[in-house]
Design an enzyme around this catalytic site. Structure first.
Site, PDB file in Angstrom:
ATOM      1  N   GLU A 155      32.175  61.015 -50.063  1.00  0.00           N
ATOM      2  CA  GLU A 155      31.590  62.146 -49.333  1.00  0.00           C
ATOM      3  C   GLU A 155      30.556  62.854 -50.175  1.00  0.00           C
ATOM      4  O   GLU A 155      30.833  63.292 -51.302  1.00  0.00           O
ATOM      5  CB  GLU A 155      32.675  63.191 -48.984  1.00  0.00           C
ATOM      6  CG  GLU A 155      33.572  62.813 -47.845  1.00  0.00           C
ATOM      7  CD  GLU A 155      34.463  63.992 -47.425  1.00  0.00           C
ATOM      8  OE1 GLU A 155      34.104  65.155 -47.690  1.00  0.00           O
ATOM      9  OE2 GLU A 155      35.525  63.730 -46.850  1.00  0.00           O
TER      10      GLU A 155
ATOM     11  N   GLU B 175      41.191  64.481 -49.256  1.00  0.00           N
ATOM     12  CA  GLU B 175      41.073  65.553 -50.257  1.00  0.00           C
ATOM     13  C   GLU B 175      42.384  66.312 -50.454  1.00  0.00           C
ATOM     14  O   GLU B 175      42.471  67.521 -50.200  1.00  0.00           O
ATOM     15  CB  GLU B 175      39.941  66.514 -49.872  1.00  0.00           C
ATOM     16  CG  GLU B 175      38.587  65.831 -49.808  1.00  0.00           C
ATOM     17  CD  GLU B 175      37.418  66.809 -49.639  1.00  0.00           C
ATOM     18  OE1 GLU B 175      37.636  67.944 -49.214  1.00  0.00           O
ATOM     19  OE2 GLU B 175      36.279  66.415 -49.953  1.00  0.00           O
TER      20      GLU B 175
END
Ligand SMILES: [Zn+2]
Length: 659
Positions: free
Chosen positions: A297, A145
């Site tokens: 995710e 991320e």
């Protein structure tokens, strides 16, 4: 199609071997075939400089291979170890208030720091060498991320890199001064070394300065990714990906160039299905040479950290999410995380097994998703998503223009979501595409809120329109230059003549009493509006009927070649926006299904034999109905569904087939 993946993230560095073994066995029982490992374990892999120990990684890889679970190896660069950061504040990220981060969280380092880049390259090289022999490693995930916690960095390294970047972009300081209009407020620079970083200042910085600092930051992040990919590719051909998200401060289109395929994370809570679906229908179209994408995710039950207890998913929501994900052509549905963390700051986050080893509230839903995937597998393998012909431009560069100029607190994603929601509500086939998207299979392109239209983008769109495409541009599209200055030749630069605009005035219309009408619907003008006087060959669909600018046009259409350009000059309320969208997108609405409740999403697929399928999912916690205008076969129940009204249970789903 590629393999269908179902999985979760494991952190073997946090547990003894026996516990990890137990988790792997449990994963297998749940029908999982994918694990993500390694992403924050730098201090485990390299406890001191050049002392490498990948035994946790290789042992876990061996166990996963025994259970036929494929693996995505994630590089741990978001969490550099203490030996890299302690006593070296110059290596750490500095925010716009001049505050330097300390060790202990993540993304605390400056990714432009040269020593960090060197160490990251060495670590990743060693790591990939250690795992390259395992042929069940199916992808490498760069970092984790990127830019989820931090935006631009304002450290000394970044200052030097900024000056180099400017010199290479502008060549001479005069060119920069002219481009940014620095005669204003005595901002004139005599050398690149004098150009400030846009840190705290009494009032606002020059728009060009801010815009370029974001562009610089995004370019440097892509450069870091490119360096990492190069290191990996030297050793292994394993595809490289990254788990991005809609919210992070980066240019995903630039990043995607460095990746073999792009993956994403989403934690959209129930009740916000357009937000969830935008992910499914954006990342897949991020690159032109592949449609491969994975959801890496999401939570089984709720998200959370020390400062936030997320909302618990309602019963059935997880199945609806997984159904929509696979129906949309996404290859993987993977959880963060398998076993709840006993330490750190994310202990309250949902998982499948608790840190004390018992099933969590997310265990049963995860089990049901495993069963659902088995049910869907033959249908997924014998069909594929049809490439939507309606595209909505979604551009991180455009977003950065609204970051610099939020005006009335504009949020790019929220603004574009209203267009997406319009397409969704009308059951129009749709995809979100970056500016670089190849328009070969697109027939209708909608480009709202892209202040700066580049020459390359415009050239492509002109060709697209000439060949019969319809381009709907605006609001707030084409009204700024690359440098975030206003045009000086005409209001919309090169777009002015193409759209048949004679004159344009732009001003905020919110609360100003400007009203109009478009396609028989009354409209209240709002936002920063562009109002037009037009050439004779332009059709005016929306005219201001009340307010100081009465008589001006806010919705215009001009034929060009075989297609047309439509300019929207104001922010439309949702109902008016849908009227406009429907006018142009009617041919792309789902056929033979009507009166579909708003929370039911339709995804269009076709079988290997060419038969049309509609995959339907009800994102509501209430029963929702739709009306069929012809008979369909429902493949999950293997029943015939007759003409008329049908109800889908809360979070239920159907696969309708034409044959
Ligand atoms: Zn920095």
């Amino acid at each position: 199609m590629n393999k269908i993946y179902y999985g979760a993230a494991l952190y073997p560095e946090l547990w003894d071997r026996e516990t990890t073994e137990q988790d792997i066995k449990e994963m297998k029982k749940l029908g999982m075939n994918l694990a993500r490992i390694g992403e924050f374990a730098w201090s485990t892999f390299e406890p001191a400089p050049n002392q490498f120990d990948f035994s946790v990684l290789t042992e876990t890889l061996t166990s996963l291979a025994e259970h036929e679970i494929d693996v995505i190896i994630c590089t741990p660069t978001p969490t550099p170890p203490i030996w890299l950061t302690a006593n070296y504040p110059e290596r750490l990220h500095r925010n716009h208030q001049g505050v330097t981060m300390v060790h202990g969280s993540r993304q605390h380092i400056c990714t432009n720091n040269r020593y960090f880049r060197e160490r990251a390259a060495i670590l990743v090289e060693q790591m990939i060498a250690a795992v390259a022999q395992f042929n069940h490693v199916v992808a490498i995930q760069l970092d984790n991320e990127f830019k989820c916690h931090v935006g631009p960095c304002y450290c000394e390294t970044c200052k030097q890199e900024w000056h180099k970047w400017l010199a290479s972009k502008y060549g001479t300081i005069d060119t920069l001064n002219n481009a940014w209009g620095t005669a204003i407020w005595s901002q004139h620079y005599q050398s690149f070394e004098q150009v400030v970083q846009p840190v705290s200042t009494p009032f606002l910085h020059n728009s060009s300065l801010q815009q370029n600092y974001l562009a610089f930051t995004h370019a440097k992040l892509a450069e870091f990714a490119a360096e990492q990919t190069k290191v990996i590719k030297k050793i292994s051909p394993i595809p490289v990906t990254h788990n991005s998200s809609m919210f992070f401060d980066l240019d995903n289109e630039l990043l995607a160039d460095q990746l073999d395929f792009i993956s994403f994370d989403t934690y959209t809570p129930a009740g916000k299905h357009p937000g969830f679906m935008m992910n499914q229908e954006r990342w897949r179209y991020m690159k032109n040479d592949t449609r491969r994408t994975m959801l890496l995710e999401t939570s089984t039950s709720h998200n959370g950290h020390l400062d936030l207890y997320g909302l618990l998913h309602p019963a059935g929501y997880l199945q609806a999410e997984s159904f929509a994900t696979f129906a949309s052509g996404v290859e993987a549905f993977s959880y963060w995380l398998f076993r709840g963390q006993k330490s750190g700051c994310e202990q309250p986050h949902g998982s499948i097994v608790s840190s004390w080893g018992e099933p969590t509230i997310g265990y049963q839903p995860a089990k049901q998703v495993g069963e659902l995937i088995e049910q869907l597998r033959p249908l997924l393998e014998s069909s594929e998503v049809m490439e939507p012909r309606v595209a909505l431009t979604y551009s991180d560069r455009a977003r950065s223009f609204l970051t610099v100029e939020p005006g009335e607190d504009y949020d790019y994603k929220t603004l574009v979501t209203s267009f997406y929601q319009g397409l969704l509500a009308l059951n129009i086939e749709r995809k979100l595409v970056p500016e670089g998207h190849n328009l070969a299979e697109t027939e209708l392109l909608i480009t709202p809120y892209v202040h700066y239209i580049s020459d390359q983008f415009l050239e492509k769109v002109i060709k697209f329109v000439a060949q019969g495409g319809i381009w709907i541009a605006g609001p707030m599209t084409g009204d700024r230059t690359e440098e975030h200055t206003w045009h000086t030749d005409s209001g919309l630069g090169a777009l002015t003549e193409l759209a048949g605009v004679k004159e344009m005035m732009q001003f905020p219309t919110t609360g100003s009493g400007h009203k109009g009408e478009a396609f028989g619907t009354s409209v209240e003008l709002s936002g920063l509006s562009s109002l037009f006087t037009v050439e004779d060959d332009v059709i005016v669909h929306g005219k201001v009927t009340a307010g100081q600018a009465q008589g001006k046009a806010f919705l215009i259409e001009r034929a060009l070649g075989k297609g047309k350009i439509v300019m929207v000059g104001t922010v439309l309320e949702q109902n008016a926006l849908q009227v406009v969208i429907e006018n142009y997108a009617k041919p792309y609405m789902a056929k033979h299904v009507a009166q579909v409740a708003e929370e039911i999403v339709i995804i269009k697929r076709k079988t290997n034999q060419g038969a049309l399928q509609y995959w339907l999912v009800n994102f509501s916690d209430q029963p929702r109905s739709l009306v069929l205008e012809k008979e369909w076969r429902e493949l999950l129940s293997d029943k015939q569904l007759g003409v008329g009204k049908h109800v889908i249970e809360p979070f239920g789903y159907r696969v309708l087939s034409q044959k």
